[in-house]
Design an enzyme around this catalytic site. Structure first.
Site, PDB file in Angstrom:
ATOM      1  CG  ASN A  35       2.568  12.683 -20.192  1.00  0.00           C
ATOM      2  OD1 ASN A  35       3.505  11.909 -20.389  1.00  0.00           O
ATOM      3  ND2 ASN A  35       1.413  12.281 -19.679  1.00  0.00           N
ATOM      4  CB  ALA A  81      -2.597  21.930 -18.997  1.00  0.00           C
ATOM      5  CE  LYS A  84      -1.647  10.664 -17.472  1.00  0.00           C
ATOM      6  NZ  LYS A  84      -2.615   9.925 -18.241  1.00  0.00           N
ATOM      7  CB  SER A 124      -8.609  13.022  -9.732  1.00  0.00           C
ATOM      8  OG  SER A 124      -8.358  11.702  -9.340  1.00  0.00           O
ATOM      9  CE1 TYR A 149      -2.902  14.339 -10.998  1.00  0.00           C
ATOM     10  CE2 TYR A 149      -3.784  12.492  -9.744  1.00  0.00           C
ATOM     11  CZ  TYR A 149      -3.879  13.389 -10.783  1.00  0.00           C
ATOM     12  OH  TYR A 149      -4.983  13.341 -11.618  1.00  0.00           O
ATOM     13  CE  LYS A 153      -5.598  16.880 -11.440  1.00  0.00           C
ATOM     14  NZ  LYS A 153      -5.743  17.800 -12.568  1.00  0.00           N
ATOM     15  CG  LEU A 200      -5.471  -2.906 -14.307  1.00  0.00           C
ATOM     16  CD1 LEU A 200      -4.390  -3.863 -13.806  1.00  0.00           C
ATOM     17  CD2 LEU A 200      -6.789  -3.175 -13.594  1.00  0.00           C
ATOM     18  NE  ARG A 231      -8.512   2.108  -7.470  1.00  0.00           N
ATOM     19  CZ  ARG A 231      -8.283   1.390  -6.373  1.00  0.00           C
ATOM     20  NH1 ARG A 231      -9.234   0.593  -5.894  1.00  0.00           N
ATOM     21  NH2 ARG A 231      -7.129   1.471  -5.737  1.00  0.00           N
ATOM     22  N   GLY A 294      -0.375   3.329  -0.731  1.00  0.00           N
ATOM     23  CA  GLY A 294      -1.321   4.398  -1.069  1.00  0.00           C
ATOM     24  C   GLY A 294      -2.601   3.923  -1.741  1.00  0.00           C
TER      25      GLY A 294
HETATM   26  P1  NAD Z   1      -2.149  13.602 -20.200  1.00  0.00           P
HETATM   27  O1  NAD Z   1      -0.809  13.696 -19.568  1.00  0.00           O
HETATM   28  O2  NAD Z   1      -2.332  12.706 -21.359  1.00  0.00           O
HETATM   29  O3  NAD Z   1      -2.644  15.068 -20.621  1.00  0.00           O
HETATM   30  C1  NAD Z   1      -2.258  16.230 -19.938  1.00  0.00           C
HETATM   31  C2  NAD Z   1      -1.725  17.197 -20.982  1.00  0.00           C
HETATM   32  O4  NAD Z   1      -1.338  18.415 -20.355  1.00  0.00           O
HETATM   33  C3  NAD Z   1      -0.492  16.662 -21.714  1.00  0.00           C
HETATM   34  O5  NAD Z   1      -0.709  16.768 -23.114  1.00  0.00           O
HETATM   35  C4  NAD Z   1       0.645  17.560 -21.256  1.00  0.00           C
HETATM   36  O6  NAD Z   1       1.620  17.736 -22.264  1.00  0.00           O
HETATM   37  C5  NAD Z   1      -0.103  18.837 -20.925  1.00  0.00           C
HETATM   38  N1  NAD Z   1       0.543  19.703 -19.917  1.00  0.00           N
HETATM   39  C6  NAD Z   1       1.018  19.356 -18.699  1.00  0.00           C
HETATM   40  N2  NAD Z   1       1.492  20.448 -18.067  1.00  0.00           N
HETATM   41  C7  NAD Z   1       1.297  21.503 -18.901  1.00  0.00           C
HETATM   42  C8  NAD Z   1       1.586  22.884 -18.804  1.00  0.00           C
HETATM   43  N3  NAD Z   1       2.177  23.406 -17.738  1.00  0.00           N
HETATM   44  N4  NAD Z   1       1.243  23.684 -19.838  1.00  0.00           N
HETATM   45  C9  NAD Z   1       0.662  23.171 -20.963  1.00  0.00           C
HETATM   46  N5  NAD Z   1       0.386  21.863 -21.093  1.00  0.00           N
HETATM   47  C10 NAD Z   1       0.689  21.041 -20.081  1.00  0.00           C
HETATM   48  O7  NAD Z   1      -3.187  13.238 -19.042  1.00  0.00           O
HETATM   49  P2  NAD Z   1      -4.744  12.876 -19.131  1.00  0.00           P
HETATM   50  O8  NAD Z   1      -4.896  11.491 -18.644  1.00  0.00           O
HETATM   51  O9  NAD Z   1      -5.307  13.266 -20.420  1.00  0.00           O
HETATM   52  O10 NAD Z   1      -5.280  13.826 -17.986  1.00  0.00           O
HETATM   53  C11 NAD Z   1      -5.870  15.092 -18.247  1.00  0.00           C
HETATM   54  C12 NAD Z   1      -6.253  15.728 -16.922  1.00  0.00           C
HETATM   55  O11 NAD Z   1      -7.157  14.866 -16.239  1.00  0.00           O
HETATM   56  C13 NAD Z   1      -5.079  15.951 -15.982  1.00  0.00           C
HETATM   57  O12 NAD Z   1      -5.260  17.187 -15.301  1.00  0.00           O
HETATM   58  C14 NAD Z   1      -5.169  14.787 -15.021  1.00  0.00           C
HETATM   59  O13 NAD Z   1      -4.596  15.076 -13.778  1.00  0.00           O
HETATM   60  C15 NAD Z   1      -6.675  14.610 -14.912  1.00  0.00           C
HETATM   61  N6  NAD Z   1      -7.081  13.248 -14.501  1.00  0.00           N
HETATM   62  C16 NAD Z   1      -6.594  12.169 -15.193  1.00  0.00           C
HETATM   63  C17 NAD Z   1      -6.947  10.882 -14.774  1.00  0.00           C
HETATM   64  C18 NAD Z   1      -6.408   9.668 -15.480  1.00  0.00           C
HETATM   65  O14 NAD Z   1      -6.399   8.580 -14.883  1.00  0.00           O
HETATM   66  N7  NAD Z   1      -5.970   9.758 -16.737  1.00  0.00           N
HETATM   67  C19 NAD Z   1      -7.801  10.684 -13.659  1.00  0.00           C
HETATM   68  C20 NAD Z   1      -8.275  11.818 -13.002  1.00  0.00           C
HETATM   69  C21 NAD Z   1      -7.920  13.101 -13.436  1.00  0.00           C
HETATM   70  N1  UFG Z   2      -3.045  -2.341 -10.430  1.00  0.00           N
HETATM   71  C1  UFG Z   2      -2.362  -3.550 -10.436  1.00  0.00           C
HETATM   72  N2  UFG Z   2      -1.239  -3.643 -11.207  1.00  0.00           N
HETATM   73  C2  UFG Z   2      -0.774  -2.624 -11.974  1.00  0.00           C
HETATM   74  C3  UFG Z   2      -1.477  -1.391 -11.970  1.00  0.00           C
HETATM   75  C4  UFG Z   2      -2.599  -1.282 -11.172  1.00  0.00           C
HETATM   76  O1  UFG Z   2      -2.747  -4.485  -9.751  1.00  0.00           O
HETATM   77  O2  UFG Z   2       0.261  -2.786 -12.645  1.00  0.00           O
HETATM   78  C5  UFG Z   2      -4.272  -2.209  -9.623  1.00  0.00           C
HETATM   79  C6  UFG Z   2      -4.187  -1.158  -8.532  1.00  0.00           C
HETATM   80  O3  UFG Z   2      -3.651  -1.714  -7.357  1.00  0.00           O
HETATM   81  C7  UFG Z   2      -5.656  -0.743  -8.404  1.00  0.00           C
HETATM   82  C8  UFG Z   2      -6.201  -0.899  -9.818  1.00  0.00           C
HETATM   83  O4  UFG Z   2      -5.310  -1.779 -10.487  1.00  0.00           O
HETATM   84  O5  UFG Z   2      -6.344  -1.656  -7.571  1.00  0.00           O
HETATM   85  C9  UFG Z   2      -6.247   0.422 -10.579  1.00  0.00           C
HETATM   86  O6  UFG Z   2      -4.989   1.054 -10.535  1.00  0.00           O
HETATM   87  P1  UFG Z   2      -4.614   2.314 -11.454  1.00  0.00           P
HETATM   88  O7  UFG Z   2      -3.201   2.674 -11.158  1.00  0.00           O
HETATM   89  O8  UFG Z   2      -4.990   2.039 -12.867  1.00  0.00           O
HETATM   90  O9  UFG Z   2      -5.613   3.430 -10.946  1.00  0.00           O
HETATM   91  P2  UFG Z   2      -5.796   4.083  -9.493  1.00  0.00           P
HETATM   92  O10 UFG Z   2      -7.204   3.820  -9.088  1.00  0.00           O
HETATM   93  O11 UFG Z   2      -4.737   3.668  -8.570  1.00  0.00           O
HETATM   94  O12 UFG Z   2      -5.539   5.625  -9.805  1.00  0.00           O
HETATM   95  C10 UFG Z   2      -6.170   6.279 -10.903  1.00  0.00           C
HETATM   96  C11 UFG Z   2      -5.228   7.362 -11.438  1.00  0.00           C
HETATM   97  C12 UFG Z   2      -5.051   8.444 -10.431  1.00  0.00           C
HETATM   98  C13 UFG Z   2      -6.372   8.954  -9.994  1.00  0.00           C
HETATM   99  C14 UFG Z   2      -7.230   7.830  -9.485  1.00  0.00           C
HETATM  100  C15 UFG Z   2      -8.607   8.278  -9.118  1.00  0.00           C
HETATM  101  O13 UFG Z   2      -3.962   6.813 -11.753  1.00  0.00           O
HETATM  102  O14 UFG Z   2      -4.340   9.497 -11.026  1.00  0.00           O
HETATM  103  O15 UFG Z   2      -7.347   6.832 -10.498  1.00  0.00           O
HETATM  104  O16 UFG Z   2      -9.178   8.969 -10.173  1.00  0.00           O
HETATM  105  F1  UFG Z   2      -6.196   9.862  -9.023  1.00  0.00           F
END
Ligand code: NAD
Ligand code: UFG
Length: 338
Positions: A35, A81, A84, A124, A149, A153, A200, A231, A294
């Protein structure tokens, strides 16, 4: 001594690598690029003027883990890694559990064999489910997750807690992120979602750049001040610095440590749209549609524990989140595929 960053080519990982290199740490990245793009790490090197050792490979592959642990003097691992995408996890639960849970187990098994005892894990706010109190503190009930997902976590957290109990030489830090947004101020690295964004702010910025016609706001009948979901949006650079602080505080500090990383401030979807429009002087057309399955009404953190114990607090405000998001988006309309 070096730090292994799994998933270091990704969105949060690449920003964290920048902060760690700026703090003069030696960095090894393992990423399967499922990704992400290697270009993110080239940009990281451009920003910092420092080099990153990169392995393209999978955390499920013991051979590559063994190779890294034998060839580098790794003192700590930051484990980003993972897969998500919430919707995809519902369609492909086994894939998500295999990657996120089995991957984490494999990594920790190889760490134990190699006598690497420090781990920081990306968790998360999703583990809190529909939170019992707002703002959310670390001792709020976890579980009640609504998709594979989130459950992955929650389960990795439990597995790590049990593992710390069995292997007291370990120091494990769980960081529960709220909603990461924004980009490095250089505009060289940022979030590059695959296909149509789920989150968002990437959606808003793709509407602003003309790739998508309008934003759909999921529900305007929540029990919140303006009816749209609330949020805790946190600038990705603040989040990255949180990892550095967690490492500094808990290096070789045996035990299991849990922190919320958020700002403590809740903004609604409409607040976000209006702030983006005002800061960047661009109209973002939107319409109200049904609630998304959800979703919860309100989610924001109590970040006090991270402040008191790690000496960490967020430095970037909403305006900077919006500015930096747009700076990245407009300079890289197709992400890393320019
Ligand atoms: P991202 O997808 O940009 O980064 C994740 C990276 O892990 C990617 O580069 C992907 O190629 C790599 N990856 C996935 N599976 C792998 C594997 N099996 N081996 C090696 N590499 C692998 O996502 P991000 O937003 O940078 O998120 C990083 C971490 O934070 C994730 O664990 C995600 O679940 C967690 N997290 C993200 C958010 C968010 O909203 N972005 C919120 C809460 C937690
Ligand atoms: N939203 C919209 N339109 C969109 C996208 C989102 O109205 O096109 C709203 C959602 O309903 C929510 C807010 O914007 O009220 C934020 O939504 P996001 O999808 O950006 O974020 P979430 O809070 O739903 O989820 C994020 C990550 C999850 C993580 C969670 C808590 O996507 O992976 O935060 O950390 F688990």
């Amino acid at each position: 001594m070096a730090i292994l960053i799994t998933g270091g080519a990704g969105y949060i990982g690449s920003h964290t690598v920048v902060e760690l290199l700026n703090a003069n740490k030696e960095i090894v990245v393992l990423d399967n690029l499922s990704n992400s793009s290697k270009i993110s790490l080239e940009r990281v090197e451009k920003i910092t003027g420092k080099t990153v050792t990169f392995y393209e490979g999978d955390i499920l592959d013991r051979t590559i883990l063994q190779k890294i642990f034998s060839q580098h003097n790794i003192e700590s691992v930051i484990h980003f890694a993972g897969l998500k995408a919430v919707g995809e996890s519902v369609r492909k639960p086994l894939h998500y559990y295999q990657n996120n849970i089995t991957g984490s187990i494999t990594l920790v098994e190889e760490m134990l064999k190699a006598n690497v005892n420090n781990l920081v894990f990306s968790s998360s706010a999703t583990v809190y489910g529909d939170p019992e109190i707002i703002p959310i503190t670390e001792d709020c009930k976890v579980g009640g997750t609504t998709n594979p997902y989130g459950t992955s976590k929650f389960m990795v957290e439990r597995i790590l807690e049990d593992t710390v109990n069995a292997y007291p030489q370990l120091s494990v830090v769980i960081l529960r992120y709220f909603n990461p947004v924004g980009a490095h101020k250089s505009g060289l690295i940022g979030e590059d979602p695959n296909g149509i964004p789920n989150n968002l702010l990437p959606y808003i910025s793709q509407v602003a750049v003309g790739k998508l016609p309008e934003l759909s706001i999921f529900g305007n009948d929540y029990n919140t001040p303006d009816g749209t979901g609330v949020r805790d949006y946190i600038h990705v650079v603040d989040l990255a610095i949180g990892h550095l602080k967690a490492l500094e505080k808990h290096q070789d500090d045996r035990g299991y440590h849990v922190y919320n990383l958020g700002t403590g401030i809740g903004y609604s979807v409409l607040d976000m749209v209006k702030a983006f429009e005002k800061v960047n002087n661009i109209k973002v057309p939107y319409k109200f549609v049904e609630r998304r399955a959800g979703d919860i009404a309100t989610c924001y953190s109590d970040p006090q524990k991270a402040f008191e114990k790690l000496g960490w607090k967020t430095e970037h405000n909403l305006e900077q989140m919006m500015q930096d998001t747009w700076n990245w988006q407009k300079n890289n309309p197709n992400g890393y595929q320019n």
